[in-house]
Scaffold this motif. Sequence first.
Motif, PDB file in Angstrom:
ATOM      1  N   ALA A 181       0.898  -1.274   0.096  1.00  0.00           N
ATOM      2  CA  ALA A 181       0.147   0.073  -0.052  1.00  0.00           C
ATOM      3  C   ALA A 181       0.809   1.333   0.228  1.00  0.00           C
ATOM      4  O   ALA A 181       0.462   2.270  -0.666  1.00  0.00           O
ATOM      5  N   VAL A 182       1.857   1.298   0.944  1.00  0.00           N
ATOM      6  CA  VAL A 182       2.676   2.413   0.900  1.00  0.00           C
ATOM      7  C   VAL A 182       3.364   2.736  -0.716  1.00  0.00           C
ATOM      8  O   VAL A 182       3.665   3.764  -0.909  1.00  0.00           O
ATOM      9  N   ARG A 183       4.089   1.547  -1.111  1.00  0.00           N
ATOM     10  CA  ARG A 183       4.790   1.494  -2.167  1.00  0.00           C
ATOM     11  C   ARG A 183       3.733   2.118  -3.316  1.00  0.00           C
ATOM     12  O   ARG A 183       4.031   3.023  -4.162  1.00  0.00           O
ATOM     13  N   ALA A 184       2.356   1.604  -3.374  1.00  0.00           N
ATOM     14  CA  ALA A 184       1.397   2.291  -4.407  1.00  0.00           C
ATOM     15  C   ALA A 184       1.324   3.679  -4.302  1.00  0.00           C
ATOM     16  O   ALA A 184       1.127   4.504  -5.305  1.00  0.00           O
ATOM     17  N   ALA A 185       1.226   4.318  -2.789  1.00  0.00           N
ATOM     18  CA  ALA A 185       1.062   5.655  -2.525  1.00  0.00           C
ATOM     19  C   ALA A 185       2.281   6.415  -2.848  1.00  0.00           C
ATOM     20  O   ALA A 185       2.110   7.544  -3.760  1.00  0.00           O
ATOM     21  N   LEU A 186       3.349   5.686  -2.877  1.00  0.00           N
ATOM     22  CA  LEU A 186       4.781   6.560  -3.244  1.00  0.00           C
ATOM     23  C   LEU A 186       4.818   6.687  -4.802  1.00  0.00           C
ATOM     24  O   LEU A 186       5.164   7.748  -5.203  1.00  0.00           O
ATOM     25  N   GLU A 187       4.460   5.643  -5.451  1.00  0.00           N
ATOM     26  CA  GLU A 187       4.491   5.562  -6.895  1.00  0.00           C
ATOM     27  C   GLU A 187       3.421   6.635  -7.574  1.00  0.00           C
ATOM     28  O   GLU A 187       3.913   7.201  -8.615  1.00  0.00           O
TER      29      GLU A 187
END
Length: 436
Positions: A181-187
């Motif tokens: 989830a954090v990676r998706a938000a950062l991307e």
Amino acid sequence: MKGIFDMNATTTHRTEHARHAALRFLTAGSVDDGKSTLIGRLLYDSRALLADQVDALRRHSRDGGALDLSLLTDGLEAEREQGITIDVAYRYFATPRRKFIIADAPGHEQYTRNMVTAAAGSHAAVVLVDVTKLDLSQRPLVLLPQTRRHALLAHRLGVPHLVFAVNKIDAVADPAATFAAVRAALEHFAQRAGLEPAGIVPVSALRGDNVTQPLRAEWYDGPSLLALLESLPVLLPDADLPWRLPVQWVARAGDGTGHQPRVYWGRLAAGTVRVGDAVAVFPSGEAARVAQVLHHGGTPLSAGEAGQSIGLVLDRALDVSRGDWLAAPGALSGQRRFGATLAWLDTEPAIVGRRYWLRHGHRWVQGRIAAIEHRLDIDTLAPTEAQQLGVNDIGQVVVEAAEPLPLTAFDGNPDGGALIVVDPATHRTSGALLVN
């Protein structure tokens, strides 16, 4: 054919140098994201600490518990008392693959100017994201404002590589889902901001998970943070452009015969300069030729390459001072009015028409903000209309200088394309300008 092989050999040498040169990187992010602990972990695990430093950490640990690695960088008494980083702390360590210079930047919004100082000259920025501060029930996740601000500042200040370290991954019940989830938000954020991260890695700075050793987990098969940093190339000054040298220091060099020619010292910003090359002086426009190229210590060189600190002796005496430029004829042209990105750091707002001191290279000139075209909204990433820029704002401005400056577009190399803004009344560094 010899020339082609020589060119290929030079290119290969520069590529290898870019991969193995010392990497300067800063850690950034919000308050208490674990920046100092992460640096302490890198130093501890890479065995870059002296025995007395480790003993001191053990004495400060409670009942033989985990070492407080943040104490390695939080050196000021006020930092220890408040539990926050105020000043930029620099640390050095090395692995068999390369050397590192780390800058621990403050996370508090009040000390954003210190983060900008750390970003100057850095090859990479490691922005920490503390998963325990995020509302993990939200989809999509909302990143902290300071995380976005530091990432944008690093990007706008031309730091070539941006790495997101998702910290405290050991403190959540479902690390796989949390990291996804954090990676998706950062991307998503990176795509909207127009930046391309060099990597997004999960870490636990406190426990050491995936910092120097790979994370053994089914849900992550990427590199450790250290392995990623070891692989990042260092952006080298362009050796193919016409050469130009900002004069930092003028000295005399004796040759044993009583003759003491002037030597113009500086760091070659671009290109290659050789004995016999034609020289144009900026701003006077006078011409000469290179009589000698000197390495520090006065050792003669046949040529100086971009990125080297060298001294030039000319074939005739000219009035050249600190702040002037020596360059290949036609390489430089002066501009008084230019567009730039402005990162404002002062509590006194940036106002159209007010005069400031501008420093470009080693020259000081007066200047003013002629127009503020827009301010960047860090929440929406959209340009918004603005009459002034407040502390920590980033905006697009038009600047007018009292004298022509040899400007180049800022492309990650600060020579020629970066200026600092200083308040003439308080002498505070008020902002950083990046030429478009």
